[in-house]
Design a protein around this motif. Structure first.
Motif, PDB file in Angstrom:
ATOM      1  N   CYS A  33     -13.572   8.636 -77.545  1.00 51.64           N
ATOM      2  CA  CYS A  33     -13.873   7.622 -76.525  1.00 51.64           C
ATOM      3  C   CYS A  33     -15.377   7.405 -76.411  1.00 51.64           C
ATOM      4  N   GLN A  34     -16.155   8.486 -76.457  1.00 50.41           N
ATOM      5  CA  GLN A  34     -17.605   8.365 -76.334  1.00 50.41           C
ATOM      6  C   GLN A  34     -18.221   7.700 -77.554  1.00 50.41           C
ATOM      7  N   ASN A  35     -17.732   8.056 -78.733  1.00 47.97           N
ATOM      8  CA  ASN A  35     -18.322   7.538 -79.969  1.00 47.97           C
ATOM      9  C   ASN A  35     -18.250   6.022 -80.074  1.00 47.97           C
ATOM     10  N   ILE A  36     -17.165   5.449 -79.619  1.00 44.94           N
ATOM     11  CA  ILE A  36     -17.002   3.995 -79.755  1.00 44.94           C
ATOM     12  C   ILE A  36     -16.911   3.307 -78.395  1.00 44.94           C
ATOM     13  N   LEU A  37     -17.416   3.994 -77.372  1.00 43.52           N
ATOM     14  CA  LEU A  37     -17.353   3.451 -76.011  1.00 43.52           C
ATOM     15  C   LEU A  37     -18.075   2.113 -75.894  1.00 43.52           C
ATOM     16  N   GLN A  38     -19.184   1.944 -76.626  1.00 49.61           N
ATOM     17  CA  GLN A  38     -19.972   0.730 -76.476  1.00 49.61           C
ATOM     18  C   GLN A  38     -19.283  -0.521 -77.014  1.00 49.61           C
ATOM     19  N   THR A 183     -23.996  14.919 -67.814  1.00 46.91           N
ATOM     20  CA  THR A 183     -24.779  13.779 -68.305  1.00 46.91           C
ATOM     21  C   THR A 183     -23.938  12.501 -68.356  1.00 46.91           C
ATOM     22  N   GLY A 184     -22.632  12.640 -68.620  1.00 52.31           N
ATOM     23  CA  GLY A 184     -21.765  11.470 -68.611  1.00 52.31           C
ATOM     24  C   GLY A 184     -21.640  10.873 -67.225  1.00 52.31           C
ATOM     25  N   THR A 185     -21.525  11.743 -66.229  1.00 51.83           N
ATOM     26  CA  THR A 185     -21.465  11.271 -64.845  1.00 51.83           C
ATOM     27  C   THR A 185     -22.779  10.606 -64.447  1.00 51.83           C
ATOM     28  N   CYS A 186     -23.893  11.225 -64.849  1.00 49.06           N
ATOM     29  CA  CYS A 186     -25.207  10.645 -64.534  1.00 49.06           C
ATOM     30  C   CYS A 186     -25.409   9.316 -65.258  1.00 49.06           C
ATOM     31  N   ALA A 187     -24.899   9.201 -66.485  1.00 45.49           N
ATOM     32  CA  ALA A 187     -25.019   7.938 -67.232  1.00 45.49           C
ATOM     33  C   ALA A 187     -24.302   6.813 -66.509  1.00 45.49           C
ATOM     34  N   ALA A 188     -23.188   7.150 -65.858  1.00 40.58           N
ATOM     35  CA  ALA A 188     -22.453   6.130 -65.099  1.00 40.58           C
ATOM     36  C   ALA A 188     -23.228   5.670 -63.880  1.00 40.58           C
ATOM     37  N   LEU A 189     -24.230   6.446 -63.486  1.00 43.04           N
ATOM     38  CA  LEU A 189     -25.042   6.093 -62.319  1.00 43.04           C
ATOM     39  C   LEU A 189     -26.442   5.627 -62.725  1.00 43.04           C
ATOM     40  N   SER A 190     -26.653   5.341 -64.001  1.00 44.36           N
ATOM     41  CA  SER A 190     -27.983   4.995 -64.514  1.00 44.36           C
ATOM     42  C   SER A 190     -28.594   3.824 -63.748  1.00 44.36           C
ATOM     43  N   GLY A 207     -21.789  16.354 -77.594  1.00 47.11           N
ATOM     44  CA  GLY A 207     -20.612  16.059 -78.405  1.00 47.11           C
ATOM     45  C   GLY A 207     -20.606  16.816 -79.716  1.00 47.11           C
ATOM     46  N   SER A 208     -21.774  16.888 -80.367  1.00 46.15           N
ATOM     47  CA  SER A 208     -21.867  17.651 -81.613  1.00 46.15           C
ATOM     48  C   SER A 208     -21.602  19.124 -81.376  1.00 46.15           C
ATOM     49  N   GLY A 209     -22.183  19.658 -80.310  1.00 48.51           N
ATOM     50  CA  GLY A 209     -21.983  21.077 -80.016  1.00 48.51           C
ATOM     51  C   GLY A 209     -20.521  21.425 -79.800  1.00 48.51           C
ATOM     52  N   ILE A 210     -19.807  20.550 -79.103  1.00 52.08           N
ATOM     53  CA  ILE A 210     -18.380  20.789 -78.856  1.00 52.08           C
ATOM     54  C   ILE A 210     -17.587  20.728 -80.145  1.00 52.08           C
ATOM     55  N   THR A 211     -17.827  19.693 -80.938  1.00 56.79           N
ATOM     56  CA  THR A 211     -17.065  19.505 -82.178  1.00 56.79           C
ATOM     57  C   THR A 211     -17.278  20.643 -83.158  1.00 56.79           C
ATOM     58  N   PHE A 260     -17.572   6.980 -66.556  1.00 54.58           N
ATOM     59  CA  PHE A 260     -17.179   8.160 -65.786  1.00 54.58           C
ATOM     60  C   PHE A 260     -15.792   8.646 -66.186  1.00 54.58           C
ATOM     61  N   ALA A 261     -14.863   7.714 -66.392  1.00 50.73           N
ATOM     62  CA  ALA A 261     -13.478   8.084 -66.722  1.00 50.73           C
ATOM     63  C   ALA A 261     -13.374   8.801 -68.061  1.00 50.73           C
ATOM     64  N   THR A 262     -14.278   8.514 -68.994  1.00 49.35           N
ATOM     65  CA  THR A 262     -14.207   9.126 -70.321  1.00 49.35           C
ATOM     66  C   THR A 262     -14.969  10.445 -70.417  1.00 49.35           C
ATOM     67  N   THR A 263     -15.748  10.787 -69.389  1.00 53.07           N
ATOM     68  CA  THR A 263     -16.483  12.058 -69.428  1.00 53.07           C
ATOM     69  C   THR A 263     -16.048  13.037 -68.337  1.00 53.07           C
ATOM     70  N   ALA A 264     -15.471  12.552 -67.272  1.00 51.55           N
ATOM     71  CA  ALA A 264     -15.016  13.441 -66.191  1.00 51.55           C
ATOM     72  C   ALA A 264     -14.027  14.504 -66.675  1.00 51.55           C
ATOM     73  N   PRO A 265     -13.128  14.206 -67.660  1.00 53.30           N
ATOM     74  CA  PRO A 265     -12.201  15.252 -68.123  1.00 53.30           C
ATOM     75  C   PRO A 265     -12.891  16.499 -68.657  1.00 53.30           C
ATOM     76  N   TYR A 266     -14.166  16.400 -69.026  1.00 56.61           N
ATOM     77  CA  TYR A 266     -14.855  17.584 -69.540  1.00 56.61           C
ATOM     78  C   TYR A 266     -15.098  18.619 -68.445  1.00 56.61           C
ATOM     79  N   PHE A 267     -15.083  18.209 -67.184  1.00 60.93           N
ATOM     80  CA  PHE A 267     -15.130  19.194 -66.107  1.00 60.93           C
ATOM     81  C   PHE A 267     -13.880  20.079 -66.161  1.00 60.93           C
ATOM     82  N   ILE A 268     -12.733  19.437 -66.407  1.00 63.79           N
ATOM     83  CA  ILE A 268     -11.474  20.185 -66.507  1.00 63.79           C
ATOM     84  C   ILE A 268     -11.460  21.041 -67.769  1.00 63.79           C
ATOM     85  N   LEU A 269     -11.952  20.468 -68.884  1.00 64.98           N
ATOM     86  CA  LEU A 269     -11.983  21.215 -70.140  1.00 64.98           C
ATOM     87  C   LEU A 269     -12.887  22.438 -70.040  1.00 64.98           C
TER      88      LEU A 269
END
Length: 490
Positions: A33-38, A183-190, A207-211, A260-269
């Motif tokens: 989702c992040q890679n092709i979000l734009q 950072t995803g949450t903060c990006a949504a508030l840029s 993203g690289s670190g996780i992968t 926000f919707a595409t990065t918030a799940p990382y809090f759960i992860l």
């Protein structure tokens, strides 16, 4: 005897490995989702210059329609539609009822938009383009937003790869999950585009670190014979993530909420992955054999081999991995990737493989608007096409070989992309079909990239010394490591 033999004792592929692979594949879903979000958060809707009428123009307004107002204010492009980036310097009232943009044989003067733009928001879509006017002379900034994200992916693979070898796969992966969420949450508030780019860069790094660390944990907990299948599973989650993104983007038209919707799940992860195990292989190589033994016994219990697991001791683990422990004491740097002829050849081929696959894949995946179809439908098609090609590639990698599969997945899309250059622009369907097939094959090629990188590069680079040369201790340690150990720093 090596770590692979220890895995056979506690269960090389059982309930534990299946659960671990399934959980560690989930981050790939949201990373897609992040890679092709734009494609959606930076979509460019139809737009034109904002019209500012002069005081003396009020006499001409009357019952003037919006279409007529646009006609006398904006020049037409080659498709007979109002231009996006120019307007007339003076209101051309004489054009009402005619299409000739000339006065006494002279073309009406026009100028760039000076009062802003009007965007087509008929579907309620809000993007970074509409919010920060990334159009016309500022349209290159839109590409910069994606470029800095990809730059973050590059730097993240260098930084977090080395850190994971030092502090462990799990610790770095958890830190990256938290970084991604914050950072995803903060990006949504840029508040502005500059802040948005900085935060997207940090997102890419995380993203690289996780992968990388999720892939390392999977590879270090499964036997060699299962790598093709397990490597492909993460790819299927990445594909599913593209389909999820299409649905989210269709339901959430505001780019801030979509981010926000595409990065918030990382809090759960972050919470879920907290309970995931560390790599037992990494623990042993970092003098934490007792912890590794506990984990191996727990794995044996989950896999239904509790009795076999009770036989595993720290002494058995250390003696089994004596050669790996000896080799791990030697110091190696990135220079070892080009130190010998054989390793230089591998490094060059793998680097070229990653570059060509990534370049072609994202060139297709990040330009959905150019196809001229519904962007949500195209995203679904582009995501779904990966599934059959990845199934085929997984089978051919297992039964025919990695090299044949990788070559086919690069040559065929290359020919299809070249062929599309000769298809007329008005034949959109043909061009889209060729691009879709190419994207599916390139997605399958990514599976080969991960496998090649993991299987060709051991943790310690083994060099072939000359027979006439006297081997030093470091070379002996390298030569004795027969089982490849995988690392993120390499």
């Amino acid at each position: 005897m090596g770590f692979g033999d220890l895995l056979e004792v506690v269960g090389s592929f059982g309930r534990f490995q299946f659960t671990l692979i399934s959980v560690l594949s989930i981050p790939s879903l949201f990373l897609a989702c992040q890679n092709i979000l734009q494609n959606f958060s930076a979509a460019t809707p139809n737009h034109h210059c904002k019209i500012q009428l002069h005081e003396n123009d009020s006499l001409h307004l009357g019952n003037l329609s919006t279409q007529d107002l646009l006609r006398v204010s904006l020049p037409l492009d080659m498709k007979n539609k109002p231009e996006s980036c120019f307007k007339y310097t003076e209101t051309a009232w004489h054009l009402l009822g005619q299409n000739d943009p000339y006065v006494n044989g002279t073309e009406i003067e026009k100028e760039p938009c000076t009062d802003g733009w009007i965007y087509d928001t008929s579907i309620g879509q809000s993007t970074i383009v509409t919010e920060w006017d990334l159009v016309c002379e500022r349209r290159s900034l839109k590409q910069i937003g994606q470029s800095v994200y990809m730059g973050g992916l590059l730097l993240g693979s260098i930084v977090f790869g080395g850190l994971s070898d030092r502090f462990g796969r799990k610790a770095v992966m958890l830190g990256c999950c938290l970084q991604m969420a914050v950072t995803g949450t903060c990006a949504a508030l840029s508040p502005n585009f500059t802040a948005y780019c900085i935060l997207r860069f940090l997102l890419g790094m995380a993203g690289s670190g996780i992968t990388l660390n999720a892939a390392s944990l999977v590879v270090e907990w499964v036997p060699d014979k299962c790598r093709a299948v397990t490597g492909s599973l993460g790819g299927y989650f990445f594909t599913f993530g593209q389909l999820v993104l299409a649905g989210l983007a269709y339901a959430i038209q505001n780019w801030r909420w979509l981010q926000f919707a595409t990065t918030a799940p990382y809090f759960i992860l972050f919470v879920v992955l907290w309970w995931s195990p560390e790599s037992a292989r990494w623990l042993v190589l970092n003098n934490k054999s007792e912890v590794a033994v506990k984990q191996l016994k727990q794995v044996a219990k989950i896999n239904g081999r509790k009795e076999e697991g009770e036989k595993v001791t720290a002494e058995l683990v250390n003696s089994s991995m004596q050669r790996e422990l000896q080799a791990a004491k030697s110091r190696f740097t990135i220079a070892d990737l080009v130190k010998t002829t054989s390793v230089r050849k591998i490094s060059f081929c793998v680097s070229l493989l990653w570059f060509s696959t990534s370049f072609a894949y994202y060139a297709l995946a990040m330009d959905l608007q150019s196809f001229g179809f519904n962007i949500y439908l195209i995203q679904v098609v582009f995501g779904a096409i990966d599934i059959p090609f990845k199934i085929i590639s997984t089978a051919t990698m297992n039964f025919i070989g990695r090299r044949f599969t990788q070559s086919a997945c690069l040559i065929l899309p290359g020919l299809a992309i070249i062929s599309s250059l000769f298809v007329p622009e008005d034949q959109r369907t043909v061009r889209t079909v060729l691009a879709t097939l190419s994207k599916g094959m390139l997605a399958a090629a990514f599976t080969g990239c991960f496998l090649y990188t993991g299987e060709l590069y051991p943790t310690v680079i083994r060099s072939k010394r000359k027979k006439s040369a006297k081997p030093n201790k470091e070379e002996v340690a390298l030569e004795e490591v027969k089982e490849p150990l995988f690392t993120n720093s390499v």
